[in-house]
Design a protein around this motif. Structure first.
Motif, PDB file in Angstrom:
ATOM      1  N   ILE A   1      63.325  73.124  90.672  1.00  0.00           N
ATOM      2  CA  ILE A   1      62.300  74.147  90.885  1.00  0.00           C
ATOM      3  C   ILE A   1      62.216  74.444  92.384  1.00  0.00           C
ATOM      4  CG2 ILE A   1      59.829  74.661  90.729  1.00  0.00           C
ATOM      5  CD1 ILE A   1      59.773  72.814  88.257  1.00  0.00           C
ATOM      6  N   PHE A   2      62.302  75.714  92.727  1.00  0.00           N
ATOM      7  CA  PHE A   2      62.233  76.136  94.121  1.00  0.00           C
ATOM      8  C   PHE A   2      61.015  77.049  94.277  1.00  0.00           C
ATOM      9  CE2 PHE A   2      66.672  75.508  92.973  1.00  0.00           C
ATOM     10  CZ  PHE A   2      67.077  74.582  93.931  1.00  0.00           C
ATOM     11  N   GLY A   3      60.053  76.613  95.079  1.00  0.00           N
ATOM     12  CA  GLY A   3      58.840  77.419  95.181  1.00  0.00           C
ATOM     13  C   GLY A   3      58.095  77.235  96.484  1.00  0.00           C
ATOM     14  N   GLU A   4      56.899  77.820  96.506  1.00  0.00           N
ATOM     15  CA  GLU A   4      56.001  77.698  97.644  1.00  0.00           C
ATOM     16  C   GLU A   4      54.706  77.059  97.174  1.00  0.00           C
ATOM     17  OE1 GLU A   4      55.314  81.437  99.510  1.00  0.00           O
ATOM     18  OE2 GLU A   4      57.428  81.937  99.684  1.00  0.00           O
ATOM     19  N   LEU A   5      54.083  76.283  98.050  1.00  0.00           N
ATOM     20  CA  LEU A   5      52.791  75.693  97.712  1.00  0.00           C
ATOM     21  C   LEU A   5      51.685  76.712  97.952  1.00  0.00           C
ATOM     22  CD1 LEU A   5      52.722  72.013  99.041  1.00  0.00           C
ATOM     23  CD2 LEU A   5      52.293  72.780  96.709  1.00  0.00           C
ATOM     24  N   ASP A   6      50.873  76.933  96.921  1.00  0.00           N
ATOM     25  CA  ASP A   6      49.758  77.878  97.028  1.00  0.00           C
ATOM     26  C   ASP A   6      48.538  77.228  96.388  1.00  0.00           C
ATOM     27  OD1 ASP A   6      47.970  79.930  97.058  1.00  0.00           O
ATOM     28  OD2 ASP A   6      49.257  81.394  96.056  1.00  0.00           O
ATOM     29  N   GLN A   7      47.624  76.755  97.248  1.00  0.00           N
ATOM     30  CA  GLN A   7      46.415  76.069  96.796  1.00  0.00           C
ATOM     31  C   GLN A   7      46.754  74.907  95.857  1.00  0.00           C
ATOM     32  OE1 GLN A   7      43.873  79.121  95.133  1.00  0.00           O
ATOM     33  NE2 GLN A   7      43.394  79.989  97.144  1.00  0.00           N
ATOM     34  N   GLY A   8      47.743  74.139  96.278  1.00  0.00           N
ATOM     35  CA  GLY A   8      48.112  72.946  95.537  1.00  0.00           C
ATOM     36  C   GLY A   8      49.019  73.173  94.348  1.00  0.00           C
ATOM     37  N   LYS A   9      49.382  74.428  94.083  1.00  0.00           N
ATOM     38  CA  LYS A   9      50.248  74.747  92.960  1.00  0.00           C
ATOM     39  C   LYS A   9      51.568  75.348  93.454  1.00  0.00           C
ATOM     40  CE  LYS A   9      46.506  75.561  89.651  1.00  0.00           C
ATOM     41  NZ  LYS A   9      45.904  76.528  88.675  1.00  0.00           N
ATOM     42  N   ILE A  10      52.601  75.126  92.670  1.00  0.00           N
ATOM     43  CA  ILE A  10      53.914  75.649  93.022  1.00  0.00           C
ATOM     44  C   ILE A  10      54.093  77.039  92.418  1.00  0.00           C
ATOM     45  CG2 ILE A  10      56.403  75.375  92.725  1.00  0.00           C
ATOM     46  CD1 ILE A  10      55.274  73.426  94.675  1.00  0.00           C
ATOM     47  N   LYS A  11      54.432  77.997  93.253  1.00  0.00           N
ATOM     48  CA  LYS A  11      54.720  79.345  92.774  1.00  0.00           C
ATOM     49  C   LYS A  11      56.150  79.707  93.151  1.00  0.00           C
ATOM     50  CE  LYS A  11      50.064  81.299  92.599  1.00  0.00           C
ATOM     51  NZ  LYS A  11      49.202  82.457  92.979  1.00  0.00           N
ATOM     52  N   GLN A  12      56.909  80.108  92.138  1.00  0.00           N
ATOM     53  CA  GLN A  12      58.294  80.492  92.382  1.00  0.00           C
ATOM     54  C   GLN A  12      58.395  81.998  92.587  1.00  0.00           C
ATOM     55  OE1 GLN A  12      61.634  78.277  90.508  1.00  0.00           O
ATOM     56  NE2 GLN A  12      60.156  77.870  88.879  1.00  0.00           N
ATOM     57  N   LYS A  13      59.121  82.409  93.599  1.00  0.00           N
ATOM     58  CA  LYS A  13      59.394  83.821  93.844  1.00  0.00           C
ATOM     59  C   LYS A  13      60.846  84.091  93.482  1.00  0.00           C
ATOM     60  CE  LYS A  13      55.842  84.536  97.343  1.00  0.00           C
ATOM     61  NZ  LYS A  13      55.524  85.018  98.720  1.00  0.00           N
TER      62      LYS A  13
END
Length: 248
Positions: A184-196
């Motif tokens: 999984i490749f993502g960004e941390l956003d308020q403690g959650k992983i979001k993938q773009k």
């Protein structure tokens, strides 16, 4: 260890840069799909592909004129998406290309499963296309467990770099002996992983390249991946998911 990746919608023909090493293993099944698609009217085909007129006309012509064994391109060069651009097989060493041949498999709605140097022709057919064929209501049913059977071998470790659309052609058939690890490749956003989507596709290609250049044979070696600014996060990972985060 096997690595699975998705195909790309955009394809090209390149018969000069690299030699093919054979034909797809499930080509007989591909021929069935080809014959069924050729029976479709233009409007039916366009609806199946869910694309604009320009792309529909191109692919309708492709299927009408198709020869599955001539003017073929190695699969790893035929697909033009971001993942393949970042994999950059044309500038890989011979050793890295040999690694791809041994370990990389491309999943396809039209071909089922491909080794990177199998010869293919341009086509359009996504795995989730609503195509009833050979008694099956969709392509998942058509391919059934054939893709998994070709993927499985003595080493039951699979590194999943494919999208959900394509990994779903394998996951239902996994056995208790299989180790199936999704990156999984993502960004941390308020403690959650979001993938773009764009960055994730780039990272998947970079991961394939990293594995080939470093001759990765064990899952733990993936933790060293750091291309594009990604880093492995132990606390966000599990036995079946390896999480890489960028930024933050």
């Amino acid at each position: 260890m096997k690595i699975i990746i998705s195909p790309a919608k955009k394809m090209n023909v390149d018969t000069d840069s690299m030699s093919t090493e054979g034909l797809p293993v499930l080509l007989d099944q591909t021929r069935i799909l080809w014959e069924e698609i050729k029976k479709l009217s233009y409007d039916e085909a366009k609806k199946l592909w869910g694309c604009n007129d320009k792309l529909a006309e191109l692919n309708y012509r492709r299927f009408a004129e198709m020869d599955l064994e001539k003017n073929i391109t190695p699969a790893v060069l035929a697909y033009e998406g971001l993942q393949y651009q970042h994999m950059a097989p044309l500038i890989m060493t011979r050793q890295a290309l040999d690694y791809l041949g041994d370990h990389l498999r491309i999943l396809s709605g039209f071909y089922g499963i491909l080794s990177p140097f199998d010869g293919v022709v341009p086509y359009r057919l996504e795995m989730q296309a609503r195509m009833a064929v050979a008694g099956s209501r969709d392509l998942y049913g058509f391919w059934d467990n054939r893709i998994y059977k070709e993927l499985a071998g003595k080493d039951h470790t699979v590194i999943n770099l494919a999208s959900k659309e394509y990994s779903q052609a394998v996951k239902p058939y996994l056995s208790p002996a299989d180790t199936f690890v999704t990156c999984i490749f993502g960004e941390l956003d308020q403690g959650k992983i979001k993938q773009k989507g764009t960055l994730a596709k780039m990272a998947r290609g970079e991961m394939v390249r990293f594995m080939a250049e470093n001759h990765v044979t064990e899952v733990r070696q993936l933790k060293k991946f750091n291309a594009l600014g990604y880093r492995y996060i132990e606390e966000l990972s599990t036995e079946t998911e390896m999480t890489f985060v960028i930024g933050g």
